[in-house]
Design a protein around this motif. Structure first.
Motif, PDB file in Angstrom:
ATOM      1  N   VAL A   1       5.352  16.947  91.504  1.00  0.00           N
ATOM      2  CA  VAL A   1       6.753  17.330  91.715  1.00  0.00           C
ATOM      3  C   VAL A   1       6.832  18.714  92.348  1.00  0.00           C
ATOM      4  CG1 VAL A   1       8.883  17.944  90.503  1.00  0.00           C
ATOM      5  CG2 VAL A   1       7.673  15.852  89.904  1.00  0.00           C
ATOM      6  N   ALA A   2       6.021  19.654  91.848  1.00  0.00           N
ATOM      7  CA  ALA A   2       6.040  21.004  92.408  1.00  0.00           C
ATOM      8  C   ALA A   2       5.649  20.995  93.884  1.00  0.00           C
ATOM      9  CB  ALA A   2       5.093  21.917  91.618  1.00  0.00           C
ATOM     10  N   ILE A   3       4.649  20.196  94.225  1.00  0.00           N
ATOM     11  CA  ILE A   3       4.212  20.127  95.626  1.00  0.00           C
ATOM     12  C   ILE A   3       5.312  19.549  96.507  1.00  0.00           C
ATOM     13  CG2 ILE A   3       2.582  19.000  97.190  1.00  0.00           C
ATOM     14  CD1 ILE A   3       0.492  19.224  94.953  1.00  0.00           C
ATOM     15  N   PHE A   4       5.904  18.451  96.053  1.00  0.00           N
ATOM     16  CA  PHE A   4       6.940  17.820  96.876  1.00  0.00           C
ATOM     17  C   PHE A   4       8.200  18.672  96.964  1.00  0.00           C
ATOM     18  CE2 PHE A   4       4.411  13.940  96.330  1.00  0.00           C
ATOM     19  CZ  PHE A   4       4.506  13.412  97.609  1.00  0.00           C
ATOM     20  N   VAL A   5       8.519  19.408  95.902  1.00  0.00           N
ATOM     21  CA  VAL A   5       9.660  20.327  95.982  1.00  0.00           C
ATOM     22  C   VAL A   5       9.403  21.410  97.018  1.00  0.00           C
ATOM     23  CG1 VAL A   5      10.919  22.104  94.709  1.00  0.00           C
ATOM     24  CG2 VAL A   5      10.525  19.885  93.669  1.00  0.00           C
ATOM     25  N   THR A   6       8.183  21.942  97.017  1.00  0.00           N
ATOM     26  CA  THR A   6       7.835  22.952  98.017  1.00  0.00           C
ATOM     27  C   THR A   6       7.915  22.380  99.431  1.00  0.00           C
ATOM     28  OG1 THR A   6       6.348  23.994  96.412  1.00  0.00           O
ATOM     29  CG2 THR A   6       6.067  24.594  98.727  1.00  0.00           C
ATOM     30  N   ILE A   7       7.377  21.177  99.604  1.00  0.00           N
ATOM     31  CA  ILE A   7       7.450  20.537 100.920  1.00  0.00           C
ATOM     32  C   ILE A   7       8.903  20.309 101.321  1.00  0.00           C
ATOM     33  CG2 ILE A   7       6.889  18.436 102.204  1.00  0.00           C
ATOM     34  CD1 ILE A   7       4.325  18.247 100.561  1.00  0.00           C
ATOM     35  N   GLY A   8       9.730  19.886 100.368  1.00  0.00           N
ATOM     36  CA  GLY A   8      11.143  19.664 100.677  1.00  0.00           C
ATOM     37  C   GLY A   8      11.856  20.943 101.080  1.00  0.00           C
ATOM     38  N   ILE A   9      11.555  22.047 100.381  1.00  0.00           N
ATOM     39  CA  ILE A   9      12.179  23.330 100.732  1.00  0.00           C
ATOM     40  C   ILE A   9      11.780  23.751 102.133  1.00  0.00           C
ATOM     41  CG2 ILE A   9      12.216  25.784 100.170  1.00  0.00           C
ATOM     42  CD1 ILE A   9      11.961  24.986  97.233  1.00  0.00           C
ATOM     43  N   VAL A  10      10.484  23.652 102.424  1.00  0.00           N
ATOM     44  CA  VAL A  10      10.017  24.050 103.752  1.00  0.00           C
ATOM     45  C   VAL A  10      10.607  23.149 104.825  1.00  0.00           C
ATOM     46  CG1 VAL A  10       7.965  24.312 105.202  1.00  0.00           C
ATOM     47  CG2 VAL A  10       7.902  25.036 102.817  1.00  0.00           C
ATOM     48  N   ALA A  11      10.669  21.841 104.557  1.00  0.00           N
ATOM     49  CA  ALA A  11      11.216  20.911 105.547  1.00  0.00           C
ATOM     50  C   ALA A  11      12.692  21.186 105.807  1.00  0.00           C
ATOM     51  CB  ALA A  11      11.021  19.469 105.072  1.00  0.00           C
ATOM     52  N   ALA A  12      13.457  21.473 104.734  1.00  0.00           N
ATOM     53  CA  ALA A  12      14.881  21.772 104.915  1.00  0.00           C
ATOM     54  C   ALA A  12      15.070  23.046 105.730  1.00  0.00           C
ATOM     55  CB  ALA A  12      15.555  21.899 103.551  1.00  0.00           C
ATOM     56  N   LEU A  13      14.307  24.080 105.407  1.00  0.00           N
ATOM     57  CA  LEU A  13      14.397  25.320 106.178  1.00  0.00           C
ATOM     58  C   LEU A  13      13.997  25.101 107.627  1.00  0.00           C
ATOM     59  CD1 LEU A  13      12.954  28.035 103.749  1.00  0.00           C
ATOM     60  CD2 LEU A  13      15.299  27.837 104.559  1.00  0.00           C
ATOM     61  N   LEU A  14      12.909  24.366 107.831  1.00  0.00           N
ATOM     62  CA  LEU A  14      12.411  24.159 109.186  1.00  0.00           C
ATOM     63  C   LEU A  14      13.404  23.360 110.025  1.00  0.00           C
ATOM     64  CD1 LEU A  14      10.037  24.601 111.107  1.00  0.00           C
ATOM     65  CD2 LEU A  14       9.050  22.465 110.256  1.00  0.00           C
ATOM     66  N   PHE A  15      13.998  22.327 109.440  1.00  0.00           N
ATOM     67  CA  PHE A  15      14.949  21.495 110.182  1.00  0.00           C
ATOM     68  C   PHE A  15      16.154  22.312 110.631  1.00  0.00           C
ATOM     69  CE2 PHE A  15      18.729  18.750 110.103  1.00  0.00           C
ATOM     70  CZ  PHE A  15      18.386  17.862 111.105  1.00  0.00           C
ATOM     71  N   GLU A  16      16.736  23.073 109.714  1.00  0.00           N
ATOM     72  CA  GLU A  16      17.908  23.872 110.068  1.00  0.00           C
ATOM     73  C   GLU A  16      17.544  25.022 111.001  1.00  0.00           C
ATOM     74  OE1 GLU A  16      20.790  22.900 109.410  1.00  0.00           O
ATOM     75  OE2 GLU A  16      20.361  21.352 107.926  1.00  0.00           O
ATOM     76  N   THR A  17      16.331  25.562 110.858  1.00  0.00           N
ATOM     77  CA  THR A  17      15.905  26.627 111.759  1.00  0.00           C
ATOM     78  C   THR A  17      15.751  26.114 113.179  1.00  0.00           C
ATOM     79  OG1 THR A  17      14.759  27.720 109.931  1.00  0.00           O
ATOM     80  CG2 THR A  17      14.137  28.377 112.156  1.00  0.00           C
ATOM     81  N   ILE A  18      15.221  24.916 113.321  1.00  0.00           N
ATOM     82  CA  ILE A  18      15.102  24.327 114.666  1.00  0.00           C
ATOM     83  C   ILE A  18      16.484  24.125 115.275  1.00  0.00           C
ATOM     84  CG2 ILE A  18      14.403  22.234 115.903  1.00  0.00           C
ATOM     85  CD1 ILE A  18      12.063  22.009 113.959  1.00  0.00           C
ATOM     86  N   ARG A  19      17.444  23.687 114.467  1.00  0.00           N
ATOM     87  CA  ARG A  19      18.817  23.546 114.969  1.00  0.00           C
ATOM     88  C   ARG A  19      19.378  24.898 115.413  1.00  0.00           C
ATOM     89  NH1 ARG A  19      22.651  20.792 110.868  1.00  0.00           N
ATOM     90  NH2 ARG A  19      24.048  21.122 112.651  1.00  0.00           N
ATOM     91  N   PHE A  20      19.040  25.953 114.693  1.00  0.00           N
ATOM     92  CA  PHE A  20      19.525  27.285 115.071  1.00  0.00           C
ATOM     93  C   PHE A  20      18.927  27.721 116.403  1.00  0.00           C
ATOM     94  CE2 PHE A  20      18.599  31.880 115.018  1.00  0.00           C
ATOM     95  CZ  PHE A  20      19.898  32.371 115.062  1.00  0.00           C
ATOM     96  N   PHE A  21      17.619  27.484 116.576  1.00  0.00           N
ATOM     97  CA  PHE A  21      16.976  27.914 117.812  1.00  0.00           C
ATOM     98  C   PHE A  21      17.375  27.041 119.010  1.00  0.00           C
ATOM     99  CE2 PHE A  21      13.541  29.845 115.018  1.00  0.00           C
ATOM    100  CZ  PHE A  21      14.041  31.116 115.185  1.00  0.00           C
TER     101      PHE A  21
END
Length: 460
Positions: free
Chosen positions: A175-195
């Motif tokens: 669960v901890a690993i997947f939560v970390t992956i989910g946080i990074v994926a959410a940040l990365l997706f929105e960051t790509i939209r920003f750029f």
């Protein structure tokens, strides 16, 4: 009703523990030799009943609300033909009104179909709660009976307990690993939209931070500037001020309490010092804005310095006070971990206690001390409340601690306040800042691990 389900599950699990333990004790009193202790038989019954039913109960609670909402909205056409052609926003508003009526909050005179839907909503919730309790009781009782049937002299109850506990550990780590992956994926997706809306070069190398968007098509003055250098510069300034205060005070207090302080003084001073770590950051913010900042302004005026009402020096100083327990505790633990033989050997060779500390203990404890300092650095970078209250919100391109600055976390909070939709550069800029903050703290943590591994010393 959920609390009753949890209490029922706990009671049945405890009953299974007592039942299995007594059954195993009876087998042992009859002369048979048990493979596992009777306590393991009881613990096996408890875990076998509690863990799967607890997960089932959490899943039920997570799905019950959406399922009831879907059933209520699905039943609306049979009550009033208004469900066809509605958008998601209209459906959410109607559902919210139905829930409000079901909870007893009624404004005006609602339509009959809303009253009927509210009654249906309460009825479904009551039915769902009853079914939940019955399902929990049936599953828990069934698992307890299964565990009781396995009680025997040759049954490896200890192995069963270890398998369940091992499975729990693996599940928590997953669960901890997947939560970390989910946080990074959410940040990365929105960051790509920003750029996609703002060039990455402007963000990384821009020297002006004014995250505004035009409210009208003919408005040009609010096109916005998204250069993050002033924001990260303010973060670094406040961090440096905080560490300049926290590192010397934290290390000196740890050294004194570990080696030079009397036992009675250490027993009282160490808990008092660690209380600082439990003070809410909003209290530190009040202290900074009501005490420290006015004192700095008064002192600056007395010597002819121009001091801003909100300064990085005030926020950084109070943040340094907050970080003292982190550094002190880590340094004290690292010094205490050094073998006593090294202390006694240095003293036996004629070294003073000060020489022993500076030449033997402190170098041996460097990995732990550096780890504590870098943890304090990460804490300083991520602090928000103190900076919001004492430093300001305006991004200034300066390294003067007497000026007003802002930090990455403060800008993230500022950008996400309100009802702004997540489809414009102003809001998406918060995710870009979050991604950069994540990368900075990741680099700091990797650096800390390399320091600890490089200078770690093994003792016999």
């Amino acid at each position: 009703m959920a609390i009753y389900a949890f209490l029922l599950l706990f009671a049945v699990s405890i009953a299974g523990y007592i039942w299995n333990r007594r059954a195993a004790a009876e087998i042992r009193s009859g002369g048979a030799r048990l493979h596992s202790l009777s306590g393991f038989h009881g613990l096996y019954s408890f875990l076998l009943a509690f863990v799967p039913v607890f997960l089932f109960l959490l899943l039920w609670l997570a799905l019950q609300g959406p399922v009831i909402d879907w059933l209520v909205m699905r039943g609306l056409p049979s009550v009033a033909g208004i469900n066809e052609g509605m958008g998601s926003g209209e459906r959410q508003l109607i559902l919210a009104e139905i829930k409000s009526i079901a909870g007893g909050t009624v404004f005006g005179t609602p339509e009959d179909w809303k009253l009927a839907a509210a009654q249906r909503y309460n009825s479904l919730h009551q039915t769902g709660s009853i079914l939940m309790i019955l399902a929990v009781a049936a599953l828990a009782a069934g698992l307890v009976l299964f565990a009781r049937s396995r009680v025997a002299a040759r049954f490896r109850a200890r192995h069963g307990v270890e398998h369940i506990v091992s499975g729990l550990m693996i599940a928590c780590a997953t669960v901890a690993i997947f939560v970390t992956i989910g946080i990074v994926a959410a940040l990365l997706f929105e960051t790509i939209r920003f750029f996609e809306a703002v060039p990455i070069t402007e963000f990384l190398f821009g020297t002006n931070w004014e995250p505004q968007i035009p409210l009208r098509e003919d408005q040009v003055a609010a096109e916005g500037a998204f250069g993050w250098i002033p924001v990260i510069l303010g973060t670094i300034v406040i961090m440096v001020v905080a560490l300049t205060l926290a590192i010397p005070v934290g290390l000196m207090s740890a050294i004194y309490l570990n080696e030079f302080a009397p036992g009675w003084f250490r027993a009282g001073a160490k808990p008092v010092l660690e209380i600082l770590a439990g003070v809410p950051t909003v209290v530190y913010g009040f202290f900074a804005i009501l005490v420290v900042a006015p004192a700095i302004r008064s002192f600056g005026s007395s010597i002819g310095l121009d001091v801003s009402p909100n300064t990085a020096l005030a926020a950084g100083s109070v943040m340094g006070i907050m970080l003292i327990p982190f550094i002190s505790s880590f340094a004290d633990d690292a010094l205490s971990a050094v073998p006593r033989a090294m202390r006694d050997g240095a003293l036996a060779l004629g070294a003073t206690r000060a020489e022993m500390m500076t030449n033997v203990l402190f170098p041996a404890a460097i990995p732990g001390i550096v780890g504590g300092i870098l943890l304090a650095v990460s804490r300083a970078i991520g602090e928000t409340m103190i900076v919001v209250m004492a430093a300001g919100l305006i991004a200034t391109m300066t390294i003067n601690p007497l000026d007003s600055v802002t930090t990455v976390t403060v800008q993230i909070v500022t950008l996400l306040i309100g009802d702004t939709s997540f489809d414009n550069p102003k809001t998406l800029a918060a995710f870009a800042l979050g991604m950069m903050l994540f990368l900075v703290t990741l680099v700091i943590n990797v650096f800390a691990l390399r320091i600890v591994r490089k200078y770690r010393e093994a003792y016999d």
